[in-house]
Structure formats: C-alpha cells, structure tokens
Design an enzyme around this catalytic site. Structure first.
Site, mmCIF file in Angstrom:
data_model
loop_
_atom_site.group_PDB
_atom_site.id
_atom_site.type_symbol
_atom_site.label_atom_id
_atom_site.label_comp_id
_atom_site.label_asym_id
_atom_site.label_seq_id
_atom_site.Cartn_x
_atom_site.Cartn_y
_atom_site.Cartn_z
ATOM 1 N N CYS A 1 -1.310 -28.945 -32.380
ATOM 2 C CA CYS A 1 -1.648 -30.095 -31.534
ATOM 3 C C CYS A 1 -0.744 -31.293 -31.821
ATOM 4 C CB CYS A 1 -3.118 -30.469 -31.695
ATOM 5 S SG CYS A 1 -4.210 -29.420 -30.716
ATOM 6 N N GLU B 1 -13.118 -28.886 -25.013
ATOM 7 C CA GLU B 1 -11.655 -28.848 -25.053
ATOM 8 C C GLU B 1 -11.174 -27.403 -24.928
ATOM 9 O OE1 GLU B 1 -8.831 -31.691 -27.308
ATOM 10 O OE2 GLU B 1 -9.219 -30.008 -28.652
HETATM 11 NI NI NI Z 1 -4.821 -29.975 -28.204
#
Ligand code: NI
Length: 135
Positions: free
Chosen positions: A34, A125
């Site tokens: 990320c 998410e």
């Molecule tokens: Ni992400």
C-alpha cells in the site's frame, strides 16, 4: 422504538498509504504494497445506516431515495474514480486508510442527517477488511 435503515453503495478509488514523517523503509515495513509510490486501487463498498424513530406519517426513518441521493452527491461525486491522496482535499494531510476514509465520509454526511437520528458508516476496503464509524 428505534430502527436502523441502511443503504449500500460503491466507489472505486486509488490511494497510497504513507506517513511523510517516516523514511521510505519504515513506510514499506508498515504499509507494504500500500506504500507503492505509483498508487493502487480498491473497490470500496459502503454501507450507510441511519437509526431513528419511524415517522408516523411516512412510515420511514429516512426516505431511502433521499439517502441514495445524499450518498451520490456527498460521497460518490467526491471520491469515485479519484486518486484520494492527490485529488481529494481531505486527504492532502491525512493518510487515506479505511479508518480515515470512513471518518471523512461520516463527516460529509452528518450535516445532512436530522440531528435526532444516528449515523453509522461501514466501509469495506476488501471483501474481508472493513471498518465502522458512528461518530
Ligand atoms: Ni490499499
């Protein structure tokens, strides 16, 4: 008697998780993929819930058409197909984690919901990772 009414919505957005106070290595260690400087996308699923008394005239807590339009104008138009870090002012200084995105969405919606009603936002998410914020 209070009852919860929910509406599900969806948006796609890109982000990078990054703490500017840390070295690249520390960011890599905490945020892993990320932290990719070139960003990456998620298919976010959103559930917005409003809890309150049933209006005796309408039989509604909130008209789901009103809730649908509110999510469209306040959330989808602001976040859908956006790079959160680059294009959304709320994340200029705020790491766009699922936690922070849920709080930002709640703050956008709260002024538009009657004060005698409770608002809760659940943001997925990924299909397995989700957060819930109720103010
Ligand atoms: Ni992400």
């Amino acid at each position: 008697m209070k009852i919860k009414v929910s509406r599900r919505a969806h948006f796609n957005a890109a982000h990078r998780l990054y703490n500017p106070k840390w070295s690249f290595e520390q960011n890599e260690e905490v945020f892993g993929k990320c932290n990719n400087p070139n960003f990456h996308g998620h298919n976010y699923e959103l559930i917005v819930s409003v809890t309150g008394e049933i209006d005796p005239e309408t039989g509604f807590v909130i008209d789901t058409k009103v809730l649908k339009d509110l999510i469209k104008s306040e959330v989808e138009e602001a976040l859908d197909h956006k790079n959160l870090n680059v294009e959304v002012p709320e994340f200029k200084e705020l790491n766009p984690t699922a936690e922070h995105i849920a709080v930002v969405i709640w703050n956008k919606l709260r002024p538009h919901i009657d004060t005698d009603k409770e608002l809760e936002v659940t943001l997925y998410e990924t299909p397995r990772n989700f957060v819930t914020y109720g103010g």
